[in-house]
Design a protein around this motif. Sequence first.
Motif, PDB file in Angstrom:
ATOM      1  N   GLY A  22     -41.406 -50.072 -21.853  1.00  0.00           N
ATOM      2  CA  GLY A  22     -40.543 -49.154 -22.587  1.00  0.00           C
ATOM      3  C   GLY A  22     -41.161 -47.774 -22.721  1.00  0.00           C
ATOM      4  O   GLY A  22     -40.492 -46.756 -22.548  1.00  0.00           O
ATOM      5  N   ARG A  23     -42.472 -47.713 -23.019  1.00  0.00           N
ATOM      6  CA  ARG A  23     -43.157 -46.411 -23.123  1.00  0.00           C
ATOM      7  C   ARG A  23     -43.191 -45.713 -21.768  1.00  0.00           C
ATOM      8  O   ARG A  23     -43.047 -44.497 -21.684  1.00  0.00           O
ATOM      9  N   LYS A  24     -43.372 -46.475 -20.719  1.00  0.00           N
ATOM     10  CA  LYS A  24     -43.393 -45.903 -19.366  1.00  0.00           C
ATOM     11  C   LYS A  24     -42.034 -45.267 -19.027  1.00  0.00           C
ATOM     12  O   LYS A  24     -41.963 -44.154 -18.507  1.00  0.00           O
ATOM     13  N   ILE A  25     -40.963 -45.961 -19.344  1.00  0.00           N
ATOM     14  CA  ILE A  25     -39.614 -45.433 -19.104  1.00  0.00           C
ATOM     15  C   ILE A  25     -39.377 -44.193 -19.964  1.00  0.00           C
ATOM     16  O   ILE A  25     -38.837 -43.185 -19.494  1.00  0.00           O
ATOM     17  N   ALA A  26     -39.763 -44.251 -21.244  1.00  0.00           N
ATOM     18  CA  ALA A  26     -39.570 -43.108 -22.149  1.00  0.00           C
ATOM     19  C   ALA A  26     -40.306 -41.879 -21.629  1.00  0.00           C
ATOM     20  O   ALA A  26     -39.782 -40.765 -21.671  1.00  0.00           O
ATOM     21  N   ALA A  27     -41.511 -42.071 -21.118  1.00  0.00           N
ATOM     22  CA  ALA A  27     -42.285 -40.935 -20.591  1.00  0.00           C
ATOM     23  C   ALA A  27     -41.585 -40.328 -19.383  1.00  0.00           C
ATOM     24  O   ALA A  27     -41.529 -39.100 -19.239  1.00  0.00           O
ATOM     25  N   SER A  28     -41.032 -41.161 -18.516  1.00  0.00           N
ATOM     26  CA  SER A  28     -40.346 -40.615 -17.339  1.00  0.00           C
ATOM     27  C   SER A  28     -39.063 -39.889 -17.744  1.00  0.00           C
ATOM     28  O   SER A  28     -38.720 -38.863 -17.164  1.00  0.00           O
ATOM     29  N   MET A  29     -38.362 -40.402 -18.756  1.00  0.00           N
ATOM     30  CA  MET A  29     -37.154 -39.728 -19.239  1.00  0.00           C
ATOM     31  C   MET A  29     -37.509 -38.384 -19.877  1.00  0.00           C
ATOM     32  O   MET A  29     -36.803 -37.401 -19.691  1.00  0.00           O
ATOM     33  N   ASP A  30     -38.603 -38.347 -20.627  1.00  0.00           N
ATOM     34  CA  ASP A  30     -39.028 -37.107 -21.275  1.00  0.00           C
ATOM     35  C   ASP A  30     -39.333 -36.044 -20.227  1.00  0.00           C
ATOM     36  O   ASP A  30     -39.084 -34.863 -20.445  1.00  0.00           O
ATOM     37  N   GLY A  31     -39.846 -36.460 -19.078  1.00  0.00           N
ATOM     38  CA  GLY A  31     -40.146 -35.517 -18.006  1.00  0.00           C
ATOM     39  C   GLY A  31     -38.909 -34.861 -17.402  1.00  0.00           C
ATOM     40  O   GLY A  31     -39.009 -33.840 -16.732  1.00  0.00           O
ATOM     41  N   LEU A  32     -37.736 -35.420 -17.636  1.00  0.00           N
ATOM     42  CA  LEU A  32     -36.497 -34.858 -17.095  1.00  0.00           C
ATOM     43  C   LEU A  32     -35.931 -33.730 -17.957  1.00  0.00           C
ATOM     44  O   LEU A  32     -35.012 -33.039 -17.541  1.00  0.00           O
ATOM     45  N   ARG A  33     -36.467 -33.546 -19.155  1.00  0.00           N
ATOM     46  CA  ARG A  33     -35.884 -32.562 -20.063  1.00  0.00           C
ATOM     47  C   ARG A  33     -35.814 -31.176 -19.446  1.00  0.00           C
ATOM     48  O   ARG A  33     -34.777 -30.523 -19.498  1.00  0.00           O
ATOM     49  N   THR A  34     -36.905 -30.691 -18.868  1.00  0.00           N
ATOM     50  CA  THR A  34     -36.869 -29.338 -18.308  1.00  0.00           C
ATOM     51  C   THR A  34     -35.990 -29.286 -17.060  1.00  0.00           C
ATOM     52  O   THR A  34     -35.319 -28.282 -16.831  1.00  0.00           O
ATOM     53  N   THR A  35     -35.964 -30.356 -16.278  1.00  0.00           N
ATOM     54  CA  THR A  35     -35.095 -30.403 -15.103  1.00  0.00           C
ATOM     55  C   THR A  35     -33.637 -30.242 -15.509  1.00  0.00           C
ATOM     56  O   THR A  35     -32.856 -29.605 -14.813  1.00  0.00           O
ATOM     57  N   LEU A  36     -33.294 -30.807 -16.656  1.00  0.00           N
ATOM     58  CA  LEU A  36     -31.916 -30.749 -17.141  1.00  0.00           C
ATOM     59  C   LEU A  36     -31.634 -29.502 -17.971  1.00  0.00           C
ATOM     60  O   LEU A  36     -30.522 -29.331 -18.470  1.00  0.00           O
ATOM     61  N   GLY A  37     -32.634 -28.637 -18.135  1.00  0.00           N
ATOM     62  CA  GLY A  37     -32.420 -27.368 -18.810  1.00  0.00           C
ATOM     63  C   GLY A  37     -32.682 -27.366 -20.303  1.00  0.00           C
ATOM     64  O   GLY A  37     -32.298 -26.434 -21.000  1.00  0.00           O
ATOM     65  N   PHE A  38     -33.341 -28.394 -20.825  1.00  0.00           N
ATOM     66  CA  PHE A  38     -33.628 -28.446 -22.255  1.00  0.00           C
ATOM     67  C   PHE A  38     -35.022 -27.902 -22.534  1.00  0.00           C
ATOM     68  O   PHE A  38     -35.991 -28.301 -21.900  1.00  0.00           O
ATOM     69  N   MET A  42     -33.191 -24.773 -27.172  1.00  0.00           N
ATOM     70  CA  MET A  42     -31.939 -25.541 -27.220  1.00  0.00           C
ATOM     71  C   MET A  42     -31.790 -26.352 -28.501  1.00  0.00           C
ATOM     72  O   MET A  42     -30.675 -26.724 -28.861  1.00  0.00           O
ATOM     73  N   GLU A  43     -32.891 -26.613 -29.199  1.00  0.00           N
ATOM     74  CA  GLU A  43     -32.817 -27.488 -30.368  1.00  0.00           C
ATOM     75  C   GLU A  43     -31.820 -27.009 -31.417  1.00  0.00           C
ATOM     76  O   GLU A  43     -30.960 -27.787 -31.850  1.00  0.00           O
ATOM     77  N   PRO A  44     -31.861 -25.740 -31.848  1.00  0.00           N
ATOM     78  CA  PRO A  44     -30.870 -25.333 -32.858  1.00  0.00           C
ATOM     79  C   PRO A  44     -29.436 -25.349 -32.329  1.00  0.00           C
ATOM     80  O   PRO A  44     -28.499 -25.635 -33.080  1.00  0.00           O
ATOM     81  N   VAL A  45     -29.258 -25.091 -31.054  1.00  0.00           N
ATOM     82  CA  VAL A  45     -27.917 -25.119 -30.460  1.00  0.00           C
ATOM     83  C   VAL A  45     -27.384 -26.553 -30.466  1.00  0.00           C
ATOM     84  O   VAL A  45     -26.241 -26.799 -30.856  1.00  0.00           O
ATOM     85  N   LEU A  46     -28.212 -27.499 -30.052  1.00  0.00           N
ATOM     86  CA  LEU A  46     -27.795 -28.901 -30.035  1.00  0.00           C
ATOM     87  C   LEU A  46     -27.580 -29.430 -31.445  1.00  0.00           C
ATOM     88  O   LEU A  46     -26.646 -30.200 -31.693  1.00  0.00           O
ATOM     89  N   ASP A  47     -28.434 -29.016 -32.387  1.00  0.00           N
ATOM     90  CA  ASP A  47     -28.252 -29.434 -33.779  1.00  0.00           C
ATOM     91  C   ASP A  47     -26.920 -28.938 -34.325  1.00  0.00           C
ATOM     92  O   ASP A  47     -26.199 -29.679 -35.003  1.00  0.00           O
ATOM     93  N   ALA A  48     -26.584 -27.684 -34.045  1.00  0.00           N
ATOM     94  CA  ALA A  48     -25.320 -27.118 -34.536  1.00  0.00           C
ATOM     95  C   ALA A  48     -24.135 -27.842 -33.906  1.00  0.00           C
ATOM     96  O   ALA A  48     -23.148 -28.155 -34.591  1.00  0.00           O
ATOM     97  N   PHE A  49     -24.207 -28.122 -32.602  1.00  0.00           N
ATOM     98  CA  PHE A  49     -23.135 -28.839 -31.920  1.00  0.00           C
ATOM     99  C   PHE A  49     -22.966 -30.234 -32.521  1.00  0.00           C
ATOM    100  O   PHE A  49     -21.848 -30.671 -32.816  1.00  0.00           O
ATOM    101  N   ALA A  50     -24.082 -30.942 -32.727  1.00  0.00           N
ATOM    102  CA  ALA A  50     -24.018 -32.288 -33.303  1.00  0.00           C
ATOM    103  C   ALA A  50     -23.425 -32.257 -34.704  1.00  0.00           C
ATOM    104  O   ALA A  50     -22.613 -33.123 -35.060  1.00  0.00           O
ATOM    105  N   GLU A  51     -23.787 -31.262 -35.485  1.00  0.00           N
ATOM    106  CA  GLU A  51     -23.263 -31.158 -36.847  1.00  0.00           C
ATOM    107  C   GLU A  51     -21.745 -30.976 -36.846  1.00  0.00           C
ATOM    108  O   GLU A  51     -21.030 -31.647 -37.594  1.00  0.00           O
ATOM    109  N   VAL A  52     -21.258 -30.095 -35.993  1.00  0.00           N
ATOM    110  CA  VAL A  52     -19.808 -29.882 -35.905  1.00  0.00           C
ATOM    111  C   VAL A  52     -19.111 -31.168 -35.472  1.00  0.00           C
ATOM    112  O   VAL A  52     -18.090 -31.569 -36.050  1.00  0.00           O
ATOM    113  N   GLN A  53     -19.659 -31.834 -34.464  1.00  0.00           N
ATOM    114  CA  GLN A  53     -19.044 -33.059 -33.961  1.00  0.00           C
ATOM    115  C   GLN A  53     -19.042 -34.157 -35.019  1.00  0.00           C
ATOM    116  O   GLN A  53     -18.013 -34.786 -35.277  1.00  0.00           O
ATOM    117  N   LEU A  54     -20.197 -34.403 -35.611  1.00  0.00           N
ATOM    118  CA  LEU A  54     -20.310 -35.509 -36.556  1.00  0.00           C
ATOM    119  C   LEU A  54     -19.544 -35.235 -37.851  1.00  0.00           C
ATOM    120  O   LEU A  54     -18.927 -36.145 -38.408  1.00  0.00           O
TER     121      LEU A  54
END
Length: 177
Positions: A22-38, A42-54
């Motif tokens: 599980g830790r191995k998978i989590a580490a590989s997923m974390d490595g994709l963050r910059t590839t995906l543009g995060f 982005m944190e305050p933008v995503l927080d604001a979006f989540a707040e509006v949605q929820l």
Amino acid sequence: YAQDAGSVLMPGWPGFAQRFMGRKIAASMDGLRTTLGFDETMEPVLDAFAEVQLDGLDAHFAEHSFLFGNRPSYGDYGLIGPLYAHIGRDPLSKRDLIDTRPNLAAWIARMFQPATSHGGAFQSSYSVPDTLNPALRSIFDEMLPFIQACADEVRKTPILEASNKKPPRFLASVCYP
């Protein structure tokens, strides 16, 4: 998450092996963050979006048992996956994002009790309830510029020759407001 991911990938294996995987998978997923543009911007933008949605969903579920009436729709089933898997199972996210919205929390509970909560009917009209407008408006405001930027990028992509068996795997990065 490490234990959950490991138990899905390695059912029946000892807990230490499941956590390791599980830790191995989590580490590989974390490595994709910059590839995906995060990144940290982005944190305050995503927080604001989540707040509006929820907040929008919490307000909707204050008046409706499910998205479109008194029984779950495909939309409810599509929504429960990410809400429960990505927010509802992480103790901190659940505490801050779900538990503070009692109507949303009640909807999640209803979605896990099919025998007792799914016997109702869909709403009689084919219109979207007005209570969903804030969440939907936010999605359209966020996603339409992204889709437009992606479409513009696709239009820039040269047409491949028929003999070319390997198209590009990624397009260039897109920026949108």
